[in-house]
Design an enzyme around this catalytic site. Structure first.
Site, PDB file in Angstrom:
ATOM      1  N   TRP A 139       1.249  -0.706  -0.098  1.00 38.89           N
ATOM      2  CA  TRP A 139      -0.339   0.089   0.075  1.00 38.89           C
ATOM      3  C   TRP A 139       0.919   1.348   0.332  1.00 38.89           C
ATOM      4  O   TRP A 139       0.196   2.199  -0.751  1.00 38.89           O
ATOM      5  CB  TRP A 139      -1.085  -0.188   1.012  1.00 38.89           C
ATOM      6  N   ASP A 168      -1.297   6.885   6.494  1.00 39.39           N
ATOM      7  CA  ASP A 168      -2.585   5.851   6.078  1.00 39.39           C
ATOM      8  C   ASP A 168      -2.892   4.840   7.091  1.00 39.39           C
ATOM      9  O   ASP A 168      -2.489   4.100   7.078  1.00 39.39           O
ATOM     10  CB  ASP A 168      -2.470   4.845   4.383  1.00 39.39           C
ATOM     11  N   LYS A 218     -12.026  -1.460   6.357  1.00 45.14           N
ATOM     12  CA  LYS A 218     -11.198  -2.194   7.122  1.00 45.14           C
ATOM     13  C   LYS A 218     -11.896  -2.612   8.904  1.00 45.14           C
ATOM     14  O   LYS A 218     -11.820  -3.993   9.343  1.00 45.14           O
ATOM     15  CB  LYS A 218      -9.485  -2.218   7.170  1.00 45.14           C
TER      16      LYS A 218
END
Ligand code: PLP
Length: 360
Positions: free
Chosen positions: A101, A171, A195
């Site tokens: 990511w 993030d 999530k």
């Protein structure tokens, strides 16, 4: 058919109470005679939903008035572009590469300016967090970027990097609201909802007001300007209204539990069960350096691909689903987000114990 224990990394398990409440309100939201999906985002009812959601996340994280809270869309991945477009005044940014990511975010930033990777743990398949106490940060860098919890590899920053005073951008998709955070240590925090918070598509951005640029990079689309969304209180266009409604319910669920200190304790207990089992197991092995272990995503392997596959298959038959590891790591991964009950982790450990007895 009952509900399974869902160890998916995302979209992931949501609190059953939240789903039931949403079910009860589906056909007639509090006397409106329609569902939240069907109502105007300019209606009184929705205004209350989004205002309360913002206040509740502010309460949970103790977010001061120095920060704007935005409910946006396009998932976490849209932020990979939105961040450089809005924050790269000097067109320079430093990225710490701790997984796929972060790497994707870095690649995207390279389109817009001079982004540099200043630390990485790729040499050991991202199984640790690199030392970030003395980074080569440029004097005129616009920000330093991290992915705080690495969903795929199961690592987490336990200490934030020393950014030499530059804004820290994080993030937090896979650790959002899993424990208290010191918001004032960041310039920008963002996370995709699917999530730990709600349905996919929604992304929540917490940004320090002085970083909201009047003049993003030339060519920045209107929809990708923080200023536009901040001025319109996340209602510039039709927001992902139903998603925001579910996020709001999850915030209330967390408040009812007692807030982030309590959920952190619960998360630590759950993770401890699994890690302690892994540390004494003669069959299963955790893949992450101990001090960098995530409370949310726990990857492990047997060392034998066929046995891994057998484990995933038999676990599914036992009602423990989505334990297959990411394709780049192999093995297994148990994601044990806020809404995973302790009982689910106990069942998993029990299943692993039995599997080990039969297969060693
Ligand atoms: C899942 C995930 C993303 C991507 O989220 P999308 O909403 O699919 O764009 C980004 N970062 C992290 C840490 C993630 O876990």
């Amino acid at each position: 058919m009952g509900r399974i224990y869902n160890f998916s990394a995302g979209p992931a398990v949501l609190p059953e109470e939240v789903l039931k409440e949403a079910q009860e309100e589906m056909l007639d939201y509090r006397g409106c005679g329609m569902s939240v999906m069907e109502m105007s985002h300019r209606s009184k009812a929705f205004e209350q939903i989004i205002t309360e959601a913002e206040q509740d996340i502010r309460d949970l994280l103790h977010i001061s008035e120095e920060y704007e809270v935005l409910f946006l869309q396009g998932g976490a991945s849209t932020q990979f572009a939105m961040i450089p477009m809005n924050l790269m005044k000097n067109k320079k940014a430093e990225y710490i590469i701790t997984g796929q990511w972060a790497k994707k975010a870095f690649k995207e930033a390279c389109i817009y300016g001079d982004a540099r990777a200043i630390a990485s743990s790729e040499d050991k398949t991202f199984s640790y967090i690199p030392d970030c106490s003395n980074l080569p940060i440029r004097e005129d860098a616009d920000y330093v970027y991290i992915c705080e919890n690495n969903t795929i590899y199961g690592t987490k920053f336990k200490t934030l990097p020393n950014t030499n005073g530059k804004p820290l951008v994080a993030d937090v998709s896979s650790c959002f609201l899993s424990e208290p955070m010191e918001v004032e240590k960041y310039g920008l925090i963002y996370g995709g909802a699917q999530k730990n918070i709600g349905p996919a598509g929604v992304v929540i951005v917490i940004i320090r007001k002085d970083l909201i640029s009047e003049e993003p990079l030339t060519g920045t689309p209107t929809m990708l300007r923080y200023k536009i969304h901040a001025d319109a209180k996340s209602l510039y266009n039709t927001p992902p209204a139903y998603g925001i409604y579910i996020c709001g319910k999850v915030f209330k669920w967390l408040k009812n539990i007692g807030g982030l200190e309590i959920i952190q304790k619960k998360n630590e207990e759950k993770a401890k069960l699994l890690y302690e089992f892994l540390d004494q197991s003669r069959l299963f092995k955790g893949t992450v350096r101990k001090e960098d272990r995530s409370l949310m995503n726990v990857p492990f392997v047997t060392g034998d691909k066929e046995l891994d596959a057998k484990f995933v298959k038999e676990a599914k038959e036992a009602g423990l689903e989505n334990l297959k590891g990411h394709r780049t790591v192999g093995g297994m991964r148990a994601s044990i987000y806020n809404a995973m009950p302790k009982e689910g982790v106990e069942k998993l450990v029990e299943f692993m114990e039995n599997f080990e007895k039969v297969n060693r």
